[in-house]
Enzyme design. Sequence first.
Site, PDB file in Angstrom:
ATOM      1  NE  ARG A   1      47.250   4.933   0.811  1.00  0.00           N
ATOM      2  CZ  ARG A   1      47.345   3.825   0.142  1.00  0.00           C
ATOM      3  NH1 ARG A   1      48.161   3.123  -0.166  1.00  0.00           N
ATOM      4  NH2 ARG A   1      46.277   3.451   0.568  1.00  0.00           N
TER       5      ARG A   1
ATOM      6  CE  LYS B   1      32.657 -10.116  -6.791  1.00  0.00           C
ATOM      7  NZ  LYS B   1      33.905 -10.849  -6.748  1.00  0.00           N
TER       8      LYS B   1
ATOM      9  N   GLY C   1      38.943   1.856  -0.465  1.00  0.00           N
ATOM     10  CA  GLY C   1      39.358   2.315  -1.594  1.00  0.00           C
ATOM     11  C   GLY C   1      38.148   2.599  -1.842  1.00  0.00           C
TER      12      GLY C   1
ATOM     13  N   GLY D   1      41.696  -2.274   4.040  1.00  0.00           N
ATOM     14  CA  GLY D   1      41.668  -3.291   4.229  1.00  0.00           C
ATOM     15  C   GLY D   1      41.875  -3.192   6.053  1.00  0.00           C
TER      16      GLY D   1
HETATM   17  P1  AMP Z   1      33.711  -2.098  -3.270  1.00  0.00           P
HETATM   18  O1  AMP Z   1      35.566  -2.761  -3.755  1.00  0.00           O
HETATM   19  O2  AMP Z   1      33.076  -3.903  -2.427  1.00  0.00           O
HETATM   20  O3  AMP Z   1      33.642  -2.047  -2.154  1.00  0.00           O
HETATM   21  O4  AMP Z   1      33.329  -1.950  -4.346  1.00  0.00           O
HETATM   22  C1  AMP Z   1      33.157  -1.029  -5.491  1.00  0.00           C
HETATM   23  C2  AMP Z   1      32.789  -1.175  -6.903  1.00  0.00           C
HETATM   24  O5  AMP Z   1      31.411  -1.701  -6.378  1.00  0.00           O
HETATM   25  C3  AMP Z   1      32.329   0.176  -7.352  1.00  0.00           C
HETATM   26  O6  AMP Z   1      33.289  -0.520  -8.824  1.00  0.00           O
HETATM   27  C4  AMP Z   1      31.436   0.452  -7.814  1.00  0.00           C
HETATM   28  O7  AMP Z   1      31.162   0.525  -9.644  1.00  0.00           O
HETATM   29  C5  AMP Z   1      30.842  -1.425  -7.509  1.00  0.00           C
HETATM   30  N1  AMP Z   1      28.808  -1.154  -7.647  1.00  0.00           N
HETATM   31  C6  AMP Z   1      28.277  -0.832  -6.730  1.00  0.00           C
HETATM   32  N2  AMP Z   1      27.232  -0.341  -7.212  1.00  0.00           N
HETATM   33  C7  AMP Z   1      26.798  -1.297  -7.903  1.00  0.00           C
HETATM   34  C8  AMP Z   1      25.683  -2.341  -8.777  1.00  0.00           C
HETATM   35  N3  AMP Z   1      24.633  -2.211  -8.503  1.00  0.00           N
HETATM   36  N4  AMP Z   1      26.192  -3.101  -9.877  1.00  0.00           N
HETATM   37  C9  AMP Z   1      27.703  -4.082  -9.593  1.00  0.00           C
HETATM   38  N5  AMP Z   1      28.821  -3.030  -9.007  1.00  0.00           N
HETATM   39  C10 AMP Z   1      28.224  -1.998  -7.956  1.00  0.00           C
END
Ligand code: AMP
Length: 393
Positions: A35, A196, A352, A375
């Site tokens: 950054r 999620k 992120g 975001g």
């Molecule tokens: P996000 O912040 O929603 O982009 O989520 C990122 C996180 O999702 C990372 O820390 C990954 O470890 C997790 N992730 C990716 N695939 C999976 C999975 N199959 N099961 C659980 N966590 C996951």
Amino acid sequence: MNTIKNVNFEGERVIIRVDYNVPLDNKNKVTDTTRIEASKETILTVLKKGGSVILLTHIGRPKGVDANFSCSLIVDEVSRILKQKVLFCSSTIGEKAELMTKSLRSGEVVLMENIRFHPEETKGEITFAKQLSRLGTVYINDAFGTAHRAHSSTTIIAQFFKNKYLGKLLEKEVNSIDKIVNKGKKPILAILGGAKVSSKITIIESLLDSVNDILIGGGMAYTFIQAQGGSIGDSICEPDFCEYALKLIEKAKEKEVQIHLPSDVIIADSFSNSANTKTCSISNIPLGWQGLDFGPESIERIKPLIQKSKTILWNGPLGVFEFNNFSKGTIALGELIAEATSKGAFSLVGGGDSVAAVKKFGFANKMSYVSTGGGAMLESLEGKKLPGIEALN
Ligand code: AMP
């Protein structure tokens, strides 16, 4: 767009709102300087055109004054990166701050203390914004990471300036999002991974209007598979969003957008790097097992999809890339996007964890653009107007 391209800053004291919300280790060393590096172009442009620079930033989420979040901890790193002495002002507003900024000579730079030591900042208070505005004669916003927040220093402050501009970084961010949403060469592919569905819902829906293909990977995929009747064992799932997932598949059909899901995944008998693993069809995962990475067949299947895409957006890893044993899918995807980029596709990575993944595996320089804002990038892709940018018009 009000860019700084043809602006003369001779004799001006230029406030630049930067995003130096950088990670520090327990010895207060900056562990990721991206950054700070990203702010360099704007600062050096202003200095070259005769101005002096007043840097405003936040670090972390301090509750009031807190030495652990002081900008004094990063001032040496900023000096090193800019290759010039950067002064530090231990106040952000008030007499001392105004005196120091007024006495700046052309070519000098000062970093003010963390603006979030003042709770008024995140409330977007106008009196605080007015006090901040007294520090300079021109305002530039170059903090994409907070451009979606109507805080005093990112948005409210702009009304006190006739001369207000987008910094070079903000300009690049806005242009790369435009290359996906409005000017993307088709076929356009959006790859959404991460944990999620619930956090990406609005973005998937709005992308249906601008892309040709959506690849859903990572933890998000299991909610879609369960919604369609598959057995996902103990994989991460948000049952409350199954109905939504089905509606989304329908909507995608109506809009002729292809949704791609993994066919096989690497399953594990616990959420651990040392868990036992197997390759398994994503719809037949036994109880006691959970899917943690994209499988080899899925990787083969996405190759032609990535190779044919002219514009690629990537947000979210395809597996739990923090564990070496479940990082293969994310690495393979990075390699494929890097290859497509070298052959002329435009690739934008943001959010992120995907940025952390491309840095970890050495792909950052092989993508067309790596966004500095999570975001803010998602909100722009959803078509929302960012207050920090609107305020400059
Ligand atoms: P996000 O912040 O929603 O982009 O989520 C990122 C996180 O999702 C990372 O820390 C990954 O470890 C997790 N992730 C990716 N695939 C999976 C999975 N199959 N099961 C659980 N966590 C996951």
